[in-house]
Design an enzyme around this catalytic site. Structure first.
Site, PDB file in Angstrom:
ATOM      1  N   THR B 197      48.314  41.516  34.508  1.00 37.74           N
ATOM      2  CA  THR B 197      48.850  40.176  34.468  1.00 37.74           C
ATOM      3  C   THR B 197      47.938  39.099  33.886  1.00 37.74           C
ATOM      4  OG1 THR B 197      49.610  40.755  36.694  1.00 37.74           O
ATOM      5  CG2 THR B 197      50.256  38.655  35.855  1.00 37.74           C
ATOM      6  N   THR B 247      48.383  37.799  40.749  1.00 36.76           N
ATOM      7  CA  THR B 247      47.980  38.999  40.034  1.00 36.76           C
ATOM      8  C   THR B 247      47.369  39.987  41.007  1.00 36.76           C
ATOM      9  OG1 THR B 247      46.371  39.870  38.452  1.00 36.76           O
ATOM     10  CG2 THR B 247      45.840  37.769  39.455  1.00 36.76           C
TER      11      THR B 247
END
Lengths: 318, 327
Positions: B197, B247
């Site tokens: 991410t 994330t």
């Protein structure tokens, strides 16, 4: 304390004068599914097993928008989605874009239990279904004549509004073609006598939806959620439920603000645009609530102390 | 009103042995992206435009796991996903299963602005991309040599220890016991873990918040796997109080509805931004490992993580600017 169960067959603009031949099979379906759920709780099945069992039964019922009876995409195909969550462990599983799996909710459970992931979609989810050996059928099994007619009606009414090429105002889209096109989703929430909670939700989505559209149902925290406080299944206009993180917010209000289940549910249903949302919820202590800001919601509930109800519209109407 | 603020991230969970020159490259990219966002904010761009702009830049650079440089599925292909949310009106858009769209975050924005839906996936999302005329490239464009090598290593590591089809007793072997002593993310030794991410959160000078998150997902993921990045409330969330991008281990983030929970404890428990971030990282992740960045409508910026490092940078109007990898 004690067990409790609630289930729904979708919320939306349900005409108060709904024809008997459309009302009765649904009421009968709700009653049948409630009986199955109550019997399973009385037999000490775990809430996770109970919600899966009841949602399978709702999926198999052609009058509800999930499994057989799913509404159709713009291309006339079926794309089903579902999710399930265990409150004690917060383990969850979700699936989207299913075209051949008879019981989407059971595949969601297998994603939760037999994969390192939570959410599988489209071809990858179908491949996983085959690998797991779940029952699959030809896609035509899911398509009912009523939904073919409903799609045609929706496309005639909405050709301009739903086409996304011209600029459009989001709030004004997808007007109900026959007053029922927004009624999507089935769900079940349950708690046992020990306060273990679970939630399950399944749907065919929205009539005339774009291919590939994902709604709130498989989104953990939006259409479905369970933790140690409560279990929630939501239904209505997916886009509103996603941005409102509706199912998680009921639990968050109990957890962070100390509201009761009923207060939390009322707060959340009030906070999303009118006509877009309904939800069912049970708490760890065996309370049950079913609230909606739409005309109606097909719903049923029962608790261990003997309370049992089946309803469509707001109390006092019909 | 506290002025504008911005934070960016390139994923959480960093190999402590990451070569110094790679650390420097990452810092340079984070700094460049921050500066891009800062100039846009100084030019009075709305928050929603700034987060899209910055995430496009992160996607286009092959360094982090999104767009070009995405992690590979078990079949060696790329399947990208992204989501974006505007705090004002809580409008949102998300995409999954993209294989040819150069900038997934911009397609997520188009889903928000130009479709009646919030979330499109796989072939339907690709069809929408073609209809909208966004830039498309061959799937090969996203695949880097480095990620091919990482996939091979991940498969070797997983085939021994982490294949879910192998019956449970194998977990008791000494190989598994040894692996528990190694730093791990998502069941992989950290040396073969591609931090999942990229993301950006912004509050503009008018106090409007926005968040954007994009990813190639988990290395060696099953085809069709959806992680937290496109899930509104999990990987991405924005409202009138704050904006959050997460994330890390996607499944832990989804279970925790991590991004929404930062906002929810501010809204329902009255915590400040950094307090809220600390609370969710400590209380909501259970055993999972993750990190997040957040800004509040009054111009605060915060980050938090419970794993080994997070690629991140942040800046605010009062002149504060920081780029870091470790605690």
């Amino acid at each position: 304390m004690g067990w409790a169960i609630a289930l729904h067959g979708g919320a939306g603009d349900i005409a108060l004068n709904l024809e008997t031949e459309r009302r009765e099979p649904r009421e009968e379906g709700l009653r049948h599914c409630l009986e199955i759920g109550v019997a399973a709780l009385k037999a000490n099945k775990s809430p996770l097993d109970v919600v899966e069992l009841v949602v399978r039964e709702l999926e198999n019922h052609p009058h509800f928008n999930a499994g057989r009876g799913s509404v159709l995409t713009r291309n006339g195909t079926v794309e089903m989605e579902a999710s399930i969550m265990d409150g004690r462990t917060k383990k969850c599983g979700a699936v989207s874009g299913l075209t051949t799996v008879v019981n989407a909710i059971s595949l969601a459970r297998l994603v939760m239990e037999n994969t390192p992931h939570i959410y599988l979609a489209f071809d990858g989810a179908e491949a996983f279904a085959r690998e797991q050996g779940v029952e699959t059928v030809d896609s035509s099994y899911f398509v009912t004549p009523e939904n073919v007619a409903r799609l045609k009606q929706a496309q005639e009414a909405n050709r301009v509004q739903v086409d996304y090429t011209p600029p459009l105002q989001k709030e004004e889209q997808i007007p109900p073609a026959d007053g029922e096109s927004q009624i999507g989703t089935v769900g079940c929430v349950a708690v046992d006598g020990n306060g273990n909670l679970a939630a399950a939700t399944s749907t065919g989505g929205l009539v005339n939806k774009m291919v590939g559209r994902i709604g709130d149902t498989p989104i953990v925290g939006a259409g479905n959620y369970a933790n140690s406080y409560c279990a929630v299944s939501a239904t209505g206009k997916g886009e509103s439920i996603i941005r409102g993180t509706v199912a998680r917010d009921v639990a968050a209000l109990m957890e962070f603000k100390g509201l009761t289940l009923k207060e939390a549910a009322a707060y959340v249903v009030e906070s999303v645009p009118k006509g877009t949302c309904g939800l069912i919820a049970v708490s760890a202590t065996g309370e049950v609530t079913m609230q909606f800001n739409t005309t109606g919601m097909f719903r049923a509930s029962a608790t261990e102390d003997g309370h049992s109800e089946i309803g469509i519209w707001h109390p006092g109407q019909c | 009103m506290g002025g504008w603020a911005i934070a960016v991230h390139g994923g959480a969970g960093i190999d402590p042995n990451l070569p110094v020159e790679r650390q420097e490259e990452a810092k340079q990219l984070l700094t460049r992206c921050l500066n891009l966002g800062i100039s846009a904010l100084r030019s009075h761009c709305p928050a929603i435009d700034v987060v899209e702009l910055v995430v496009r830049e992160l996607e286009t650079d092959p360094l982090f796991n999104s767009g070009r440089g995405s992690a590979l599925t078990e079949h060696g292909t790329v399947e990208m996903e992204a989501s974006i949310m505007d705090g004002k009106g809580r409008r949102c858009g998300a995409v999954s299963g993209l294989t040819t769209v150069k900038n997934p975050i911009s397609l997520a924005r188009l889903v928000m602005d130009k479709s009646p839906h919030s979330y499109l996936a796989f072939s339907g999302a690709e069809a929408f991309a073609r209809q909208q005329g966004v830039e498309l490239v061959d799937n090969e464009y996203f695949i880097t040599e480095e990620n091919k090598g990482m996939l091979k290593q991940a498969k070797e590591a997983k085939s021994i220890l982490f294949d879910y089809r192998i019956p449970l007793p194998s977990k008791e072997t000494c190989a598994a016991a040894a692996a528990e002593n190694v730093l791990q993310m998502n069941g992989l030794p950290i040396s073969v873990y591609a931090p999942e991410t990229v993301g950006c959160v912004v509050v503009d000078g008018k106090g409007n918040c926005a968040a954007a998150t994009s990813t190639g997902g988990l290395m060696n993921k099953m085809t069709g796997r959806i992680g937290d990045s496109p899930i509104i409330g999990s990987g991405t969330y924005a409202c009138d109080l704050c904006a959050v991008s997460c994330t890390g281990e996607g499944e832990a983030i989804i279970r925790a509805t991590l991004a929404r929970d930062v906002a929810a404890v501010m809204e329902y428990k009255g915590l400040g931004l950094q307090e809220a971030v600390n609370f969710v990282i400590k209380e909501k992740l259970d055993e999972g490992k993750a990190g997040l960045i957040a800004v509040s409508s009054n111009g605060e910026v915060a980050c938090g993580f419970n794993c080994n490092g997070m690629f991140r940078g942040c800046a605010s109007e009062n002149g504060f600017m920081e780029v870091g990898l470790w605690e």
